[in-house]
Scaffold this motif. Structure first.
Motif, PDB file in Angstrom:
ATOM      1  N   TYR A 237     -71.350   8.862   7.010  1.00  0.00           N
ATOM      2  CA  TYR A 237     -71.669   9.751   8.131  1.00  0.00           C
ATOM      3  C   TYR A 237     -71.030  11.120   7.974  1.00  0.00           C
ATOM      4  CZ  TYR A 237     -73.112   5.330  10.213  1.00  0.00           C
ATOM      5  OH  TYR A 237     -73.718   4.129  10.454  1.00  0.00           O
ATOM      6  N   THR A 238     -69.747  11.149   7.588  1.00  0.00           N
ATOM      7  CA  THR A 238     -69.081  12.447   7.452  1.00  0.00           C
ATOM      8  C   THR A 238     -69.669  13.241   6.285  1.00  0.00           C
ATOM      9  OG1 THR A 238     -67.371  11.327   6.145  1.00  0.00           O
ATOM     10  CG2 THR A 238     -66.914  11.692   8.473  1.00  0.00           C
ATOM     11  N   GLY A 239     -69.954  12.550   5.185  1.00  0.00           N
ATOM     12  CA  GLY A 239     -70.573  13.234   4.054  1.00  0.00           C
ATOM     13  C   GLY A 239     -71.954  13.759   4.392  1.00  0.00           C
ATOM     14  N   LEU A 240     -72.752  12.968   5.119  1.00  0.00           N
ATOM     15  CA  LEU A 240     -74.094  13.403   5.504  1.00  0.00           C
ATOM     16  C   LEU A 240     -74.041  14.601   6.445  1.00  0.00           C
ATOM     17  CD1 LEU A 240     -75.833   9.933   5.935  1.00  0.00           C
ATOM     18  CD2 LEU A 240     -76.522  11.740   4.332  1.00  0.00           C
ATOM     19  N   ALA A 241     -73.095  14.583   7.375  1.00  0.00           N
ATOM     20  CA  ALA A 241     -72.972  15.720   8.292  1.00  0.00           C
ATOM     21  C   ALA A 241     -72.699  17.008   7.511  1.00  0.00           C
ATOM     22  CB  ALA A 241     -71.859  15.461   9.299  1.00  0.00           C
ATOM     23  N   GLU A 242     -71.806  16.921   6.544  1.00  0.00           N
ATOM     24  CA  GLU A 242     -71.483  18.098   5.735  1.00  0.00           C
ATOM     25  C   GLU A 242     -72.686  18.550   4.905  1.00  0.00           C
ATOM     26  OE1 GLU A 242     -68.362  19.409   2.186  1.00  0.00           O
ATOM     27  OE2 GLU A 242     -67.981  17.570   3.354  1.00  0.00           O
ATOM     28  N   ALA A 243     -73.379  17.595   4.300  1.00  0.00           N
ATOM     29  CA  ALA A 243     -74.533  17.937   3.450  1.00  0.00           C
ATOM     30  C   ALA A 243     -75.660  18.545   4.278  1.00  0.00           C
ATOM     31  CB  ALA A 243     -75.021  16.689   2.715  1.00  0.00           C
ATOM     32  N   TYR A 244     -75.969  17.948   5.425  1.00  0.00           N
ATOM     33  CA  TYR A 244     -77.058  18.479   6.261  1.00  0.00           C
ATOM     34  C   TYR A 244     -76.720  19.855   6.817  1.00  0.00           C
ATOM     35  CZ  TYR A 244     -79.750  14.154   6.085  1.00  0.00           C
ATOM     36  OH  TYR A 244     -80.516  13.092   5.656  1.00  0.00           O
ATOM     37  N   LEU A 245     -75.463  20.097   7.114  1.00  0.00           N
ATOM     38  CA  LEU A 245     -75.071  21.429   7.560  1.00  0.00           C
ATOM     39  C   LEU A 245     -75.308  22.455   6.458  1.00  0.00           C
ATOM     40  CD1 LEU A 245     -71.769  21.008   9.609  1.00  0.00           C
ATOM     41  CD2 LEU A 245     -73.973  21.858  10.412  1.00  0.00           C
ATOM     42  N   ALA A 246     -74.961  22.070   5.241  1.00  0.00           N
ATOM     43  CA  ALA A 246     -75.197  22.978   4.115  1.00  0.00           C
ATOM     44  C   ALA A 246     -76.677  23.242   3.913  1.00  0.00           C
ATOM     45  CB  ALA A 246     -74.595  22.380   2.838  1.00  0.00           C
ATOM     46  N   LEU A 247     -77.515  22.271   4.293  1.00  0.00           N
ATOM     47  CA  LEU A 247     -78.969  22.413   4.169  1.00  0.00           C
ATOM     48  C   LEU A 247     -79.598  23.001   5.437  1.00  0.00           C
ATOM     49  CD1 LEU A 247     -79.707  18.991   2.421  1.00  0.00           C
ATOM     50  CD2 LEU A 247     -79.815  21.260   1.357  1.00  0.00           C
ATOM     51  N   LYS A 248     -78.745  23.456   6.388  1.00  0.00           N
ATOM     52  CA  LYS A 248     -79.190  24.094   7.634  1.00  0.00           C
ATOM     53  C   LYS A 248     -79.937  23.129   8.558  1.00  0.00           C
ATOM     54  CE  LYS A 248     -77.708  27.976   5.853  1.00  0.00           C
ATOM     55  NZ  LYS A 248     -76.377  28.488   6.236  1.00  0.00           N
ATOM     56  N   ASP A 249     -79.670  21.815   8.404  1.00  0.00           N
ATOM     57  CA  ASP A 249     -80.302  20.826   9.283  1.00  0.00           C
ATOM     58  C   ASP A 249     -79.244  20.336  10.274  1.00  0.00           C
ATOM     59  OD1 ASP A 249     -81.666  18.801  10.527  1.00  0.00           O
ATOM     60  OD2 ASP A 249     -82.586  18.034   8.688  1.00  0.00           O
ATOM     61  N   THR A 250     -79.029  21.170  11.313  1.00  0.00           N
ATOM     62  CA  THR A 250     -77.971  20.864  12.287  1.00  0.00           C
ATOM     63  C   THR A 250     -78.274  19.594  13.056  1.00  0.00           C
ATOM     64  OG1 THR A 250     -77.584  23.237  12.512  1.00  0.00           O
ATOM     65  CG2 THR A 250     -76.650  21.813  14.203  1.00  0.00           C
ATOM     66  N   THR A 251     -79.554  19.350  13.344  1.00  0.00           N
ATOM     67  CA  THR A 251     -79.918  18.165  14.128  1.00  0.00           C
ATOM     68  C   THR A 251     -79.440  16.890  13.443  1.00  0.00           C
ATOM     69  OG1 THR A 251     -81.852  19.287  15.028  1.00  0.00           O
ATOM     70  CG2 THR A 251     -81.837  16.874  15.113  1.00  0.00           C
ATOM     71  N   LYS A 252     -79.703  16.775  12.139  1.00  0.00           N
ATOM     72  CA  LYS A 252     -79.282  15.566  11.430  1.00  0.00           C
ATOM     73  C   LYS A 252     -77.770  15.497  11.275  1.00  0.00           C
ATOM     74  CE  LYS A 252     -83.489  14.298   8.966  1.00  0.00           C
ATOM     75  NZ  LYS A 252     -84.097  13.985   7.644  1.00  0.00           N
ATOM     76  N   ALA A 253     -77.136  16.639  11.138  1.00  0.00           N
ATOM     77  CA  ALA A 253     -75.670  16.645  11.073  1.00  0.00           C
ATOM     78  C   ALA A 253     -75.079  16.097  12.370  1.00  0.00           C
ATOM     79  CB  ALA A 253     -75.156  18.054  10.814  1.00  0.00           C
ATOM     80  N   VAL A 254     -75.647  16.564  13.505  1.00  0.00           N
ATOM     81  CA  VAL A 254     -75.183  16.089  14.809  1.00  0.00           C
ATOM     82  C   VAL A 254     -75.446  14.594  14.963  1.00  0.00           C
ATOM     83  CG1 VAL A 254     -75.661  16.223  17.285  1.00  0.00           C
ATOM     84  CG2 VAL A 254     -75.335  18.324  15.965  1.00  0.00           C
ATOM     85  N   GLU A 255     -76.626  14.142  14.555  1.00  0.00           N
ATOM     86  CA  GLU A 255     -76.978  12.728  14.685  1.00  0.00           C
ATOM     87  C   GLU A 255     -75.976  11.837  13.942  1.00  0.00           C
ATOM     88  OE1 GLU A 255     -80.904  12.360  13.212  1.00  0.00           O
ATOM     89  OE2 GLU A 255     -81.876  13.191  15.006  1.00  0.00           O
ATOM     90  N   ASN A 256     -75.597  12.252  12.741  1.00  0.00           N
ATOM     91  CA  ASN A 256     -74.676  11.432  11.956  1.00  0.00           C
ATOM     92  C   ASN A 256     -73.275  11.401  12.557  1.00  0.00           C
ATOM     93  OD1 ASN A 256     -75.726  10.207   9.259  1.00  0.00           O
ATOM     94  ND2 ASN A 256     -76.810  12.166   9.466  1.00  0.00           N
ATOM     95  N   LEU A 257     -72.817  12.524  13.085  1.00  0.00           N
ATOM     96  CA  LEU A 257     -71.504  12.531  13.728  1.00  0.00           C
ATOM     97  C   LEU A 257     -71.518  11.716  15.016  1.00  0.00           C
ATOM     98  CD1 LEU A 257     -70.427  16.237  13.122  1.00  0.00           C
ATOM     99  CD2 LEU A 257     -69.533  14.183  12.000  1.00  0.00           C
ATOM    100  N   GLU A 258     -72.624  11.737  15.738  1.00  0.00           N
ATOM    101  CA  GLU A 258     -72.748  10.900  16.930  1.00  0.00           C
ATOM    102  C   GLU A 258     -72.650   9.415  16.566  1.00  0.00           C
ATOM    103  OE1 GLU A 258     -75.425  12.396  20.460  1.00  0.00           O
ATOM    104  OE2 GLU A 258     -76.494  12.732  18.565  1.00  0.00           O
TER     105      GLU A 258
END
Length: 890
Positions: free
Chosen positions: A740-761
């Protein structure tokens, strides 16, 4: 010893010159030469035998010391070697093999020591007294007799005997090793602890290679709760002699008292029984350990074995009395009580040991009667006084506790346990007590306005959740003490700082726990701890404190997870590993799993919670209540299972294993992993992990580490693919390096804030300790307008650490907007208590919450305070006008 050598030479002189020859002839010279040669060989054998004894090679030592021409010293060491092998009677017989043996003080003393080991206490006393009658300066007999007098309650006589050592040591310009060691042991009884420590240190240097010094020294450290010193000293003994049984017993006692030492006590006890099955001290210790850990049948078996070898062994009799006490067999207890006191009328330890057992079982009220009986025999029994003080303190009766502890500390100022408790209670002047209908919560004055409001609300919430389901009633309000220092918490629970593994302890009507500031940020969730400990209050009350440890901890962890999924222990992987390796702990051994090795203890908590879940799911919640009722009626686990669930322990284990296999096993996922075989080079690592996934795409850890490696290299798209695969394979993995933490970081780098938020949730929903993730989620949710995610992030952050005023302001604003005024009030009150920079704004926000809650007087007060700080603050003026308008309308 010097005296032994002197006595030995006297033997040779009498044998050689019994009938002095009138003249020497050649044959006499030959005989004399042969004799002197044999004496030389005997001396060599004595030296060799002593060295083998000190190394723990007892059989070889006995062979070397068994000669045709024994000396007093060789007989002493031979008897010692036989005793260490558990051959007590042979050791006694060997001492008496020379004519007029009782004319030699070391032999008289040894017979006394062996008689004492065999519980022939009267015979032991007789031999020590005979030795002293022959020579009042004989140190070993004086020490042994003094120890007996203390054990038999004759303190004045014991002190008179042992004070001699102190005076002799003072008068001796150059004390030898013998005097140093005996004086050190005497000083323990005289309560000269610092002197004893110094003298043991001297003796250890004078008697290099003698493990016995370290065994006695370790016992001193253990008695005075210096656990790390005890561990070091016992291990020093074992370095010199791997078969130093006294040191091994000391380590087992240490592990039972101090889990922080990470000693696998069950394994150590079993190895002692296997390797030294004829040792009386091993049997007696193991018998007591098993009754303490709940295996009464094993304890009884070992105590009876002890008594076959030593029929009057007081510790073994006491152990049988403890079993009778737990079985509520009052008749048997009275018989054993009579037997013990007939052997030793001054044996107050019989009652204090029994009181300690009940106290450790949380039967504090029942323990008080036994402690008072100990004091009736020995009014200066510091253990009983300390036990009374501790019992009262755990019943939340502090005045009575302090009274008893003060008396104990006056008699034994070296007892750090009582001293620490008294110092802690003195510090309660800096604490505040908050009250509700069902709780009294004591907090440090600095924590009271910050942690207090949450603790009050959460305690009442736990009460409303559990009390109706468990159908429990309490006779008094529950006391909760929350400590800002972990060491203060540890002292409250254990009398000593340390015990890092514990976050909270429940004693029945009293809960003690760490405050959020007592531990490193993100290491625990204090609200989960409070809920967990209140669950203990419930089951302890229902079972009258007789619930076994496995069910107690199982219920507490089960209830916390039931209340909030994020409070789960998240130990699915260790459980899967146990299933693969046949590592589930059998129910009959589970109570002992809470002692010793920290990893085993933690796993025991989790397995127990799954057992409770299994009982509730398969048999129903009422059956869980039925088990608590059975334990209240003093049934042991096998009997309780049979009567409530109609199943025995073995069948329960089989059904439970099937339950957890169905719940946790993932046949399609490969969890095997050998991280140490991976290359250190980053590029080589990526290629290796890639090959591993191609070969085995269902490898959870290969996908996880591959994703994290790609993330570190900046390949964000590749990282999301691997980490999503890892997440799908095992979504319950929520540790620091979770997908989850790795995905949040990767999606943020890819400008996909929605998926970053979903993974942290998803992470926060499963891990209530992820403080950094909560901070990150809050930042993202604010910037991208995810209100629900923001609420989750803020609530989690405040649960873990309520010391950031900004979080309280944000959370209060959300509650205020939702018109949840009760919660909004708490947030703004805490914000103010944290000395926020924006004091005017905090007063104004609190005034708005109070206004919304129709508390006009308080709203007006805080609006005015805001305006005192910022007279032109329009928002505060508006609130003030609203309060005035309401007052006019009323």
């Amino acid at each position: 010893t010097p005296r032994s050598s002197s006595a030995a030479s006297d033997v040779y002189k009498r044998q050689l010159f019994r009938r002095p020859p009138k003249k020497f002839v050649f044959s006499n010279i030959i005989v004399l030469t042969a004799f002197l040669f044999s004496v030389s060989l005997s001396a060599q054998n004595l030296t060799r035998g002593k060295n083998l004894f000190l190394k723990g090679e007892y059989e070889k030592a006995a062979d070397a010391l068994s000669g045709d021409r024994p000396s007093v010293e060789s007989l002493v060491y031979l008897s010692l070697a036989l005793e260490q092998q558990g051959k007590y009677k042979a050791a006694k017989e060997i001492v008496t093999q020379i004519r007029n043996w009782d004319g030699y003080l070391p032999l008289l003393n040894r017979i006394g020591e062996l008689a004492y080991a065999l519980s022939d206490y009267a015979e032991a006393r007789e031999h020590f007294e005979r030795a002293l009658a022959k020579d009042s300066t004989y140190l070993e007999a004086r020490l042994n007799l003094g120890e007996i007098e203390y054990a038999w309650g004759n303190r004045e006589k014991g002190r008179e005997l042992l004070q001699y050592f102190v005076e002799l040591y003072r008068k001796t310009p150059y004390p030898d090793s013998r005097l140093s060691l005996t004086t050190a042991r005497a000083c323990i009884y005289l309560n000269r602890v610092e002197d004893a420590n110094d003298l043991f240190n001297d003796a250890s240097k004078q008697l290099k290679g003698d493990w016995r010094v370290f065994a006695y020294w370790g016992d001193l450290f253990l008695e005075k709760y210096s656990f790390s010193d005890a561990a070091t000293t016992f291990n020093d003994a074992l370095k010199l002699n791997p078969n130093a049984v006294g040191a091994k017993i000391g380590l087992a006692r240490l592990g039972a008292q101090s889990p922080a030492q990470n000693i696998n006590v069950p394994e150590l006890v079993e190895s002692l029984l296997k390797d030294y099955e004829n040792r009386i001290d091993v049997l007696a210790f193991a018998a007591n350990w098993y009754v303490e850990t709940g295996d009464r049948a094993k304890s009884k078996e070992l105590a009876e074995k002890t008594l076959k070898k030593a029929p009057k062994h007081l510790d073994a009799i006491t152990t049988l009395a403890k079993i009778a006490l737990l079985n509520k067999n009052n008749k048997k207890f009275a018989e054993l009580e009579k037997e013990a006191l007939a052997i030793n009328p001054g044996y107050a330890k019989f009652y204090s040991d029994a009181g300690d057992l009940l106290s450790r079982r949380y039967l504090f009220e029942e323990s008080l009667d036994l402690y008072n009986k100990a004091l009736a025999i020995d009014p200066a029994h510091t253990g009983a006084l300390a036990g009374i003080g501790t019992a009262y303190s755990r019943l939340a009766r502090l005045d009575e506790a302090k009274n008893a502890l003060e008396k104990a500390f006056e008699l034994d100022p070296y007892n750090v346990w009582t001293g620490n408790l008294l110092s802690l209670f003195d510090g309660y002047k800096d604490y505040t007590t908050l009250k509700t209908d069902h709780f009294e919560i004591r907090l440090h004055k600095d924590d009271a306005p910050i942690v207090g409001p949450y603790a009050l609300a959460l305690a009442e919430q736990a009460y409303e959740d559990m009390v109706p389901r468990y159908k429990v009633q309490f006779e008094q309000p529950i006391t909760i003490e929350i400590f800002p220092s972990h060491d203060d918490f540890a002292v409250r629970c254990f009398g000593l700082p340390g015990s890092e593994a514990f976050l909270g302890i429940c004693f029945g009507p009293l809960i003690t726990m760490n405050s959020p500031k007592a531990r490193p940020l993100g290491s625990f969730n204090w609200q989960e701890t409070l809920w967990h400990e209140f669950a203990h209050v419930v089951h302890l009350t229902l079972s009258k404190n007789r619930v076994p440890r496995w069910l107690a901890e199982g219920v507490a962890v089960y209830e916390a997870t039931r209340a909030n999924r994020a409070w789960d222990m998240n130990m699915q992987l260790p459980l899967l590993s146990a299933l693969n390796d046949d590592g589930l702990i059998p129910l009959k051994e589970l109570n002992s799993g809470f002692v010793g090795d920290a990893r085993r203890v933690t796993f025991s908590y989790y397995q127990s919670s799954q057992m409770v879940g299994f009982i509730v799911e398969k048999y129903g919640f009422d059956k869980l209540l039925g088990l608590l009722e059975a334990f209240k009626n003093d049934k042991e686990t096998p009997e309780a299972l049979k009567s409530v669930l109609s199943i025995d322990e073995e069948a329960f284990d089989v059904e439970f294993e099937a339950f957890v296999r169905q719940k946790f096993e993932r046949d399609e996922v490969d969890f095997t992993w050998e991280k140490e075989k991976l290359p250190a080079d980053r590029d080589a690592l990526v290629e290796k992990l890639k090959d591993m996934i191609i070969e085995n795409p269902k490898s959870f850890f290969a996908n996880l580490y591959y994703g994290n490696a790609l993330l570190a290299r900046g390949d964000f798209e590749g990282a999301t693919i691997a980490l999503e695969q890892a997440k799908s394979l095992f979504p319950d993995y929520v540790s620091e390096n979770s997908p989850y933490t790795g995905l949040a970081e990767a999606y943020l780098a890819l400008k996909d804030t929605t998926k970053a938020v979903e993974n942290l949730e998803l992470l926060l929903e499963k891990n209530g300790k992820a403080f950094r993730a909560s901070q990150k989620l809050h930042e993202l949710a604010i910037s991208a307008d995810f209100p629900e995610a923001n609420l989750l992030a803020l609530e989690t952050a405040v649960q873990i650490s309520p010391y950031n005023p900004r979080f309280h302001r944000k959370l209060g604003d959300i509650y205020l907007a939702e018109k949840n005024t009760a919660k909004a009030k708490i947030e703004f009150e805490v914000e103010l208590a944290l000395n926020t920079v924006d004091k005017a704004g905090a007063h104004c926000r609190l005034a708005e919450a109070l206004l919304q809650n129709n508390e006009m007087f308080e709203a007006k007060k805080h609006a005015l305070k805001a305006l005192e700080i910022a007279p032109t603050y329009e928002r505060a003026q508006k609130v003030l006008l609203q309060t005035v308008d309401v007052e006019k309308s009323n």
